[in-house]
Design an enzyme around this catalytic site. Structure first.
Site, PDB file in Angstrom:
ATOM      1  N   GLU A   1       0.826  -1.198   0.000  1.00  0.00           N
ATOM      2  CA  GLU A   1       0.000   0.000   0.000  1.00  0.00           C
ATOM      3  C   GLU A   1       0.869   1.261   0.000  1.00  0.00           C
ATOM      4  O   GLU A   1       1.948   1.269   0.589  1.00  0.00           O
ATOM      5  CB  GLU A   1      -0.927  -0.005   1.218  1.00  0.00           C
TER       6      GLU A   1
ATOM      7  N   CYS B   1       3.499   8.338   1.448  1.00  0.00           N
ATOM      8  CA  CYS B   1       4.047   7.332   2.354  1.00  0.00           C
ATOM      9  C   CYS B   1       4.184   6.035   1.537  1.00  0.00           C
ATOM     10  O   CYS B   1       3.193   5.504   1.045  1.00  0.00           O
ATOM     11  CB  CYS B   1       2.999   7.206   3.460  1.00  0.00           C
TER      12      CYS B   1
ATOM     13  N   CYS C   1       6.566  -7.219   6.877  1.00  0.00           N
ATOM     14  CA  CYS C   1       7.715  -6.748   7.640  1.00  0.00           C
ATOM     15  C   CYS C   1       8.205  -7.873   8.527  1.00  0.00           C
ATOM     16  O   CYS C   1       7.400  -8.629   9.067  1.00  0.00           O
ATOM     17  CB  CYS C   1       7.313  -5.541   8.497  1.00  0.00           C
TER      18      CYS C   1
ATOM     19  N   CYS D   1       6.866  -5.455  15.373  1.00  0.00           N
ATOM     20  CA  CYS D   1       6.612  -4.520  16.474  1.00  0.00           C
ATOM     21  C   CYS D   1       5.198  -4.809  16.963  1.00  0.00           C
ATOM     22  O   CYS D   1       4.281  -5.002  16.165  1.00  0.00           O
ATOM     23  CB  CYS D   1       6.736  -3.071  15.999  1.00  0.00           C
TER      24      CYS D   1
ATOM     25  N   CYS E   1       1.858  -2.967  15.621  1.00  0.00           N
ATOM     26  CA  CYS E   1       1.772  -2.622  14.188  1.00  0.00           C
ATOM     27  C   CYS E   1       1.059  -3.707  13.389  1.00  0.00           C
ATOM     28  O   CYS E   1       1.434  -4.887  13.446  1.00  0.00           O
ATOM     29  CB  CYS E   1       3.181  -2.404  13.630  1.00  0.00           C
TER      30      CYS E   1
ATOM     31  N   CYS F   1      -1.204   5.287   9.969  1.00  0.00           N
ATOM     32  CA  CYS F   1       0.041   4.616  10.375  1.00  0.00           C
ATOM     33  C   CYS F   1      -0.249   3.280  11.031  1.00  0.00           C
ATOM     34  O   CYS F   1      -1.067   3.194  11.936  1.00  0.00           O
ATOM     35  CB  CYS F   1       0.750   5.429  11.448  1.00  0.00           C
TER      36      CYS F   1
HETATM   37  N1  SAH Z   1       9.646   0.073   9.716  1.00  0.00           N
HETATM   38  C1  SAH Z   1       9.700   1.498   9.671  1.00  0.00           C
HETATM   39  C2  SAH Z   1       8.619   2.165   8.825  1.00  0.00           C
HETATM   40  C3  SAH Z   1       7.198   1.673   8.896  1.00  0.00           C
HETATM   41  S1  SAH Z   1       6.122   2.102  10.229  1.00  0.00           S
HETATM   42  C4  SAH Z   1       9.660   2.053  11.072  1.00  0.00           C
HETATM   43  O1  SAH Z   1       9.490   1.284  12.024  1.00  0.00           O
HETATM   44  O2  SAH Z   1       9.872   3.245  11.236  1.00  0.00           O
HETATM   45  C5  SAH Z   1       5.724   3.772  10.159  1.00  0.00           C
HETATM   46  C6  SAH Z   1       5.386   4.363  11.545  1.00  0.00           C
HETATM   47  O3  SAH Z   1       4.066   3.966  12.012  1.00  0.00           O
HETATM   48  C7  SAH Z   1       6.348   3.862  12.612  1.00  0.00           C
HETATM   49  O4  SAH Z   1       6.745   4.899  13.445  1.00  0.00           O
HETATM   50  C8  SAH Z   1       5.486   2.861  13.372  1.00  0.00           C
HETATM   51  O5  SAH Z   1       6.001   2.601  14.611  1.00  0.00           O
HETATM   52  C9  SAH Z   1       4.143   3.543  13.358  1.00  0.00           C
HETATM   53  N2  SAH Z   1       3.033   2.634  13.668  1.00  0.00           N
HETATM   54  C10 SAH Z   1       2.978   1.314  13.449  1.00  0.00           C
HETATM   55  N3  SAH Z   1       1.799   0.820  13.875  1.00  0.00           N
HETATM   56  C11 SAH Z   1       1.095   1.843  14.369  1.00  0.00           C
HETATM   57  C12 SAH Z   1      -0.228   1.958  14.912  1.00  0.00           C
HETATM   58  N4  SAH Z   1      -1.032   0.899  15.014  1.00  0.00           N
HETATM   59  N5  SAH Z   1      -0.635   3.169  15.304  1.00  0.00           N
HETATM   60  C13 SAH Z   1       0.166   4.254  15.151  1.00  0.00           C
HETATM   61  N6  SAH Z   1       1.406   4.203  14.641  1.00  0.00           N
HETATM   62  C14 SAH Z   1       1.870   3.013  14.237  1.00  0.00           C
END
Ligand code: SAH
Length: 372
Positions: A98, A111, A118, A122, A125, A345
């Site tokens: 996406e 974005c 991935c 995390c 996420c 995000c």
């Molecule tokens: N892997 C990279 C880029 C992808 S995530 C990274 O970790 O930076 C893009 C951003 O969205 C990151 O800061 C991530 O931590 C945040 N993110 C992921 N899941 C989220 C959620 N459910 N709510 C808000 N932010 C989130």
């Protein structure tokens, strides 16, 4: 004439300026050829080599037989009530990712994704819960931007693309070489010409690759921090066990000093209720970052199906924000955009064959937890 199979041909969107120079040197060794070809591709948006009218006929026919210009395929486009647009895009190697365009006043931020899923997992996420299926190619990454800039040309009320952030699916620094090449193309005047301050790589903290960036790029850096101590960060971002906070901040400092300007690092901090949103958490964050050239970007948690985490209420978000601001650390509170089309995000999920089976395990564990 010799026929060359498609899989040995080179995709237009896979080459940097240096790449074109090397590629063309076997056909025509005049260095301005690379510049001409790139202008035709990115500025004139020609549909085929035949239209590159300032190249000789023989060069055009040679080029036509060794290159192709397929873009990733758009499977679906949706527009949010707030103007955010999401594309689901099928990559050349199969599987969908996406890309999200976020218009904001005169800024249009795109974005983009760097991987199918991935590998980092995390805990908060949605992409991580989908598992992982592989890296995107340079053409897959650049293709996302070409698709969107073409779209912007016919949707003129949006204006030009101004910013690119690697905050879609995937960890860009675990797909290092293609991400670096894509950044070169984004920042090159012969292609998109976006300033180095407006091309941002966001990472969960792959320390050795942040250090490698010093010799390779001048793009801006964002780091997904989310916690100010290792215990909490180990839980939220498991990669922290390998590269703890002190090591991560050292790498960021080194990257900043490799740039000869006054750039800052952006630290993203996803606020999750009762996990990392207390006054104490804010104090620790300020303590950690007070002397760092940085900005903190607060992202209220975006819920997704089966997740047990919650977004803090507005008063807790603004309490955290004020606490950080009043202690003198630059901070912004990012308003959630595009959540009605699942484009916020951490909500990007795509569609691909998960090689890790993490998706299956996650879904069955969550279902079990609900039944109990
Ligand atoms: N892997 C990279 C880029 C992808 S995530 C990274 O970790 O930076 C893009 C951003 O969205 C990151 O800061 C991530 O931590 C945040 N993110 C992921 N899941 C989220 C959620 N459910 N709510 C808000 N932010 C989130």
């Amino acid at each position: 004439m010799e026929t060359i199979s498609t899989d040995r041909k080179t995709n237009w969107y896979s080459l940097t300026r240096e790449g074109w120079q090397k590629f063309l040197s076997g056909i025509d060794d005049r260095s301005f050829r690379a510049q001409q070809v790139m202008k035709w591709i990115y500025h004139e948006r020609v549909a085929n080599v035949e239209s590159m009218s300032n190249l000789s006929k023989s060069l055009r026919s040679a080029l036509a037989s060794v290159t192709y210009n397929t873009l990733p395929q758009v499977i679906h486009t949706s527009t949010s009530l707030d103007g955010t647009v999401k594309w689901i895009i099928e990559t050349e190697s199969g599987g969908a990712v996406e890309s999200v365009l976020i218009p904001d006043g005169r800024r249009n931020t795109l974005c983009i994704s760097s991987q199918l899923g991935c590998s980092l997992d995390c805990i908060f996420c949605a992409t991580g819960k989908q598992g992982f299926a592989g890296n995107l190619s340079v053409a897959d990454i650049v293709g996302q931007v070409v698709i969107v800039t073409d779209w912007l040309l016919s949707n003129s009320d949006y204006g030009d693309l101004t910013n690119i952030v690697f905050m879609g699916m995937g960890e860009p620094l675990l797909n290092f070489a293609p991400t670096m090449d894509a950044c070169d193309i984004f920042m090159d005047d012969l292609a998109f010409g976006i300033s180095k301050r407006r091309v941002t790589i966001s990472t969960a903290g792959v320390v050795p690759r942040i250090l490698d960036m010093c010799q390779r790029t001048e793009a801006s850096l964002a780091v997904s921090l989310h916690a100010a101590n290792d215990e909490l960060r180990n839980y939220l971002v498991p990669l922290n066990k390998k590269y703890p906070i002190a090591m991560l901040l050292d790498a960021c400092r080194e990257y900043l000093s490799s740039l000869n300007d006054r750039r800052i690092v952006t630290f993203e901090y996803t606020l999750i209720e009762d996990i990392n949103d207390s006054v104490q958490d804010a104090k620790e964050l300020v303590q950690l970052l007070r002397d760092f050239r940085c900005k903190v970007n607060l992202i209220p948690f975006n819920p997704f199906p089966l997740s047990a985490f919650r977004r803090p209420p507005e008063n807790k978000i603004s309490r955290f924000y004020k606490q950080v601001r009043d202690e003198g650390v630059m901070v912004t509170n990012r308003t959630t955009r595009g959540d009605d089309i699942d484009a916020a995000c951490g909500q990007l999920i795509g569609n691909f064959h998960d090689k890790t089976r993490r998706r299956e395990r996650y879904q069955s564990a969550q279902t079990q937890a609900r039944i109990v």
